[in-house]
Design an enzyme around this catalytic site. Sequence first.
Site, PDB file in Angstrom:
ATOM      1  N   THR A  52       3.227  19.331   7.183  1.00 32.05           N
ATOM      2  CA  THR A  52       2.972  20.046   8.446  1.00 32.05           C
ATOM      3  C   THR A  52       4.269  20.347   9.202  1.00 32.05           C
ATOM      4  O   THR A  52       4.354  21.327   9.941  1.00 32.05           O
ATOM      5  CB  THR A  52       2.017  19.260   9.371  1.00 32.05           C
ATOM      6  OG1 THR A  52       2.656  18.048   9.813  1.00 32.05           O
ATOM      7  CG2 THR A  52       0.711  18.941   8.688  1.00 32.05           C
ATOM      8  N   LEU A  62       2.590  22.804  13.171  1.00 32.37           N
ATOM      9  CA  LEU A  62       1.181  23.070  13.430  1.00 32.37           C
ATOM     10  C   LEU A  62       0.350  22.232  12.457  1.00 32.37           C
ATOM     11  O   LEU A  62       0.141  22.626  11.303  1.00 32.37           O
ATOM     12  CB  LEU A  62       0.910  24.559  13.259  1.00 32.37           C
ATOM     13  CG  LEU A  62      -0.231  25.116  14.094  1.00 32.37           C
ATOM     14  CD1 LEU A  62      -0.148  24.707  15.547  1.00 32.37           C
ATOM     15  CD2 LEU A  62      -0.285  26.621  13.968  1.00 32.37           C
ATOM     16  N   HIS A  63      -0.044  21.061  12.894  1.00 40.25           N
ATOM     17  CA  HIS A  63      -0.624  20.070  11.986  1.00 40.25           C
ATOM     18  C   HIS A  63      -2.040  20.451  11.493  1.00 40.25           C
ATOM     19  O   HIS A  63      -2.236  20.774  10.332  1.00 40.25           O
ATOM     20  CB  HIS A  63      -0.682  18.704  12.677  1.00 40.25           C
ATOM     21  CG  HIS A  63       0.626  18.248  13.247  1.00 40.25           C
ATOM     22  ND1 HIS A  63       1.714  17.888  12.467  1.00 40.25           N
ATOM     23  CD2 HIS A  63       1.033  18.098  14.529  1.00 40.25           C
ATOM     24  CE1 HIS A  63       2.721  17.516  13.237  1.00 40.25           C
ATOM     25  NE2 HIS A  63       2.343  17.637  14.493  1.00 40.25           N
ATOM     26  N   ASP A  64      -3.009  20.403  12.373  1.00 41.04           N
ATOM     27  CA  ASP A  64      -4.412  20.454  11.938  1.00 41.04           C
ATOM     28  C   ASP A  64      -4.850  21.753  11.259  1.00 41.04           C
ATOM     29  O   ASP A  64      -5.654  21.711  10.321  1.00 41.04           O
ATOM     30  CB  ASP A  64      -5.338  20.150  13.128  1.00 41.04           C
ATOM     31  CG  ASP A  64      -5.197  18.715  13.600  1.00 41.04           C
ATOM     32  OD1 ASP A  64      -5.550  18.421  14.748  1.00 41.04           O
ATOM     33  OD2 ASP A  64      -4.705  17.874  12.807  1.00 41.04           O
ATOM     34  N   THR A 102      -3.480  23.323   9.083  1.00 38.69           N
ATOM     35  CA  THR A 102      -3.178  23.280   7.631  1.00 38.69           C
ATOM     36  C   THR A 102      -4.384  22.780   6.842  1.00 38.69           C
ATOM     37  O   THR A 102      -4.558  23.155   5.683  1.00 38.69           O
ATOM     38  CB  THR A 102      -1.967  22.365   7.329  1.00 38.69           C
ATOM     39  OG1 THR A 102      -2.270  21.018   7.746  1.00 38.69           O
ATOM     40  CG2 THR A 102      -0.705  22.851   8.022  1.00 38.69           C
TER      41      THR A 102
END
Length: 314
Positions: free
Chosen positions: A196, A242-244, A246
Amino acid sequence: MNKTAIIIDTDPGQDDAVAILTALGSSRLEVVGISVVAGNVPLELTAKNVRIICEWAGRPEVPVHAGCERPLLRPLVTAEHVHGKTGLDGVPLHEPAMPLQQEHAVDFIIRTLRERERGTVTLCMLGPLTNLAMAIVRAPDIVGRIREIVLMGGAYFEGGNITPSAEFNIYVDPHAAATVLACGAAAITMLPLDVTHKATASLARIGLLRALPNRAGNLAADIMTTLERFDVQRYGADGAPLHDPTVIAYVLQPELFSGRKVYVAVEQNSELTLGATPVDWWGITGKPANVNYLTTVDSDGFFRLLADNLSTLP
Ligand code: RIB
Ligand code: CA
């Protein structure tokens, strides 16, 4: 076209919001429902934020189920320093009109997996894994019915973000994470900080969303700009990771990512390294691989996917 049935489990959370909007904008996903967990902010706020996000997407019919208010064993740790007191700082918020479902999130996860055909429901996990761990303990039979668990969490090559050695989702509930990683589900895919942190919301990429003619695109751009404040100060990065989103991108276009099937466990005892996820990258333990651990992403392709799916929303 057959849609992929997913449950989103989430703790919005600014990046959760972009992930949920992306999922609701996709014609290829059936969002069966959204289960909510305490994490970035307490449950009362995450349960409110999910409904705000669904109403932003024009989807007030999506069932939203509140879940666990705190981790299995540990006290709740939140992340207002990143997401703000509301959990969605940076954009105007309204009072949601859509109701919460009466059914608890853990019961919703169990019921859905038992009702739907075996191997047809993908669990998209965007926060601490408390709800899913509780469901597995309460109803072990559901494990064999899960199509895939795709979770944002963990860190190894990249280091931690809530402590030097742990990523937030795993750190908040390391016992739940250990339960999920050891559950024996047919497929568990991890999107750790190692990947991420390569999906950064640079100004050019935020511009892709800003250029969309709809409210959802601009909301996502505003959220990413707010996330920028924290991460650039800390990481000096070319934009916030931008973690989630992904997780949703992997479900829709797995070829954007690559990694390796490896054995991963969770530190549950040490105060110094609690929540760490050591990865047996070279197979040293001889233990069988339990996750597909992703480490690379086509970042430009990822942001194009976000823009394509956000563009279909109001
Ligand atoms: O470490 C990043 C994760 O923690 C993301 O899911 C973010 O929303 C927070 O929950
Ligand atoms: Ca999250």
